[in-house]
Design a protein around this motif. Sequence first.
Motif, PDB file in Angstrom:
ATOM      1  N   GLU A   1      -5.978  -2.304  -4.739  1.00 29.53           N
ATOM      2  CA  GLU A   1      -4.780  -3.144  -4.497  1.00 29.53           C
ATOM      3  C   GLU A   1      -5.119  -4.331  -3.814  1.00 29.53           C
ATOM      4  O   GLU A   1      -5.177  -5.453  -3.926  1.00 29.53           O
TER       5      GLU A   1
ATOM      6  N   PHE B   1      -6.989   1.729  -1.697  1.00 26.70           N
ATOM      7  CA  PHE B   1      -6.943   0.431  -1.068  1.00 26.70           C
ATOM      8  C   PHE B   1      -7.602  -1.075  -1.336  1.00 26.70           C
ATOM      9  O   PHE B   1      -7.836  -1.432  -1.643  1.00 26.70           O
TER      10      PHE B   1
ATOM     11  N   LEU C   1       0.542  -1.272   0.028  1.00 31.04           N
ATOM     12  CA  LEU C   1       0.123  -0.032  -0.268  1.00 31.04           C
ATOM     13  C   LEU C   1       0.723   1.125  -0.274  1.00 31.04           C
ATOM     14  O   LEU C   1       0.491   2.366   0.240  1.00 31.04           O
TER      15      LEU C   1
END
Length: 317
Positions: free
Chosen positions: A73, A70, A61
Motif C-alpha cells: 500500500e 503495508f 490501511l
Amino acid sequence: MLFDLRPKEKREELYGREKELEELHRLTKSEWVVVLGRRMTGKTSLLKVFLNEVGGLYVNLAGVRSMRGFVEELMKHARKLNIEITMGPLTISWTRLAEDVFSKLEGRIIGLDEVQELPRNYMLKLLKKVWDTYDVKLVFTGSLVGVITGLLEPTPQSPLYGRQPAKIELKPFPSDVGVEFLEAGFREFDMRPPRLEVEEAVESLGGYPGWLAYYGNMRCVRGLGHREALEQVYSEGKQVLTQELKKFLAGRKNPERYVRLLKLLPAKWSELETALGINAKVLSDMLDSLERAMIIEKKGSTYTIPDPIMRRLVLEL
C-alpha cells in the motif's frame, strides 16, 4: 457537498472540525500525531483535508494486517508522487523495503489511516527506525488497540518508549452542532425539513458526522422521507457495525459473555459484576478491552454504548 458520502478532501467541505484541523497543522511541525475516534466521527476526512493542504501522502490501511500488505500500500501511494521503488532480490525483508520507501519520502508528511490491525511488534520496530533515521512526519488514525496502543502507551521495553506521538481525539458533534450541520447540508439542496425531524435525526444518530451525512444524502439525493431515511441509515450502519463487533469478538475466550455485558448497558460496575457473576479482574479486563476498541465509554460511574446504532444492534443480538 456536506452530504457527499465520500471522505471530505477540502477545508470548505469539512464541517465543525476547524479546531482539530488547525491543531493538526500546529502539531505536525514538530511531532508525530495520532488521530483517535470512533467510526463515523470523521477521522479520514480530517486526515485527507490536512494532507491535501500540506501536500502529504495518504495511505489507506483499512483491513491490512501484514507487513507485506503495508509495504504494498505504501509503495502504491508513493508511486502517485512519481516515486519509484524497485524490488530487490527474490528473498526480501518487507521491513527493509518499507525503510527504503520511507527514505525516498523524506521531508513529507504521511498519513497512515486505520493502522491498528498491522503487526504490532514489526511496526513498532520499523517506526523506531523511521523516527531515528528519516525526516518524515507521520499521522496515524485508528482506535486504541494494536499498533495505536503501542504508540500512545509504550512500555519501557517498547522500541518507541519516550517517543509517544501527540493525540487528537474526535468526538461526535454536540446536538446543536449536529442540527446546524444537517440544516447547512439541506440548504445546499434548497430544502427546509421540519426542525423536529432534524432534531430527531441528530438524537437518533448520536451526532456522528458520517451517519448524519448518510441521513442527509438519503433525504436529498435518494428522495426518502424522514422515517425511511432513518431506517436506511440504521440498516447500513448495522451491517458496518456488525462486522466491527464480530472482528472484536473473534478470538475472545468467551464472546458470549461480552455480548451479555453489552446488553446490560448502561450499567455501573457493581451492577455488571452482580449480573455477570464474574470476578473483578475478569470484568476489568473486559471493560478495558471494550473501551479501547471504542465500543463503550464510561460517563461518571456508568458504562454506556455511545453509538445509538450500536446500542440498537446489541439489543437485537
